[in-house]
Design a protein around this motif. Structure first.
Motif: not given
Ligand SMILES: Nc1ncnc2c1ncn2[C@@H]1O[C@H](COP(=O)(O)OP(=O)(O)OP(=O)(O)O)[C@@H](O)[C@H]1O
Length: 141
Positions: A119-134
């Protein structure tokens, strides 16, 4: 005659402070940090997932520095995943100690602890996508 039972700490009777300085003593802190570091080294040596997560964290923080994104959410997400992986390792060891044979409760304990890491890893992926995506999208030609 039986030995007197050690008394439990209560609000009226705070726990006795162990010999060797105050709770804030530097030597005590260094000793505790040494034990914690031994735990990290053990997990790094024996848990492939922990090694992968450590290097993923280094990569994410390095990329964050290079792209000049806010590092706090990235560091928090990395710390959460690594911390839960360490707790998962500790729990696995405890379960193996308490129940070396197959037991439904042992399975629940291990599966649930593994689910916490997932669960924490999936949340980290979301944080990564939101932070690094743009910023990464802006680099595209
Ligand atoms: N004593 C046990 N009783 C019942 N089921 C167990 C027991 N030990 C392990 N299992 C089951 O096997 C799965 C894998 O257990 P194991 O201890 O190998 O963990 P792992 O996730 O493979 O750990 P590692 O991170 O060390 O590879 C557990 O999630 C659980 O479903």
């Amino acid at each position: 005659m039986s030995e007197p039972r050690p008394q439990r700490p209560s609000p009226e009777r705070p726990p006795e402070r162990p010999a060797g300085g105050s709770a804030l003593s530097g030597r005590r802190f260094v000793r505790s940090a040494g034990y914690a570091w031994a735990g990290v080294r053990h997990a790094y040596r024996h848990q492939a997932n922990f090694r992968i997560e450590c290097w993923a964290a280094v990569l994410a923080l390095g990329l964050g520095l290079a792209l000049r994104v806010p590092l706090a959410p990235v560091a928090l997400a990395c710390g959460l995943v690594l911390g839960l992986e360490l707790l998962n390792t500790a729990l696995e060891a405890l379960v193996d100690l308490a129940s070396p044979e197959v037991h439904p409760l042992a399975r629940i304990a291990k599966d649930t602890a593994a689910a916490a890491v997932l669960l924490a890893s999936l949340s980290a992926l979301v944080v990564g996508a939101v932070t690094f995506g743009p910023p990464l999208l802006r680099l595209l030609p």
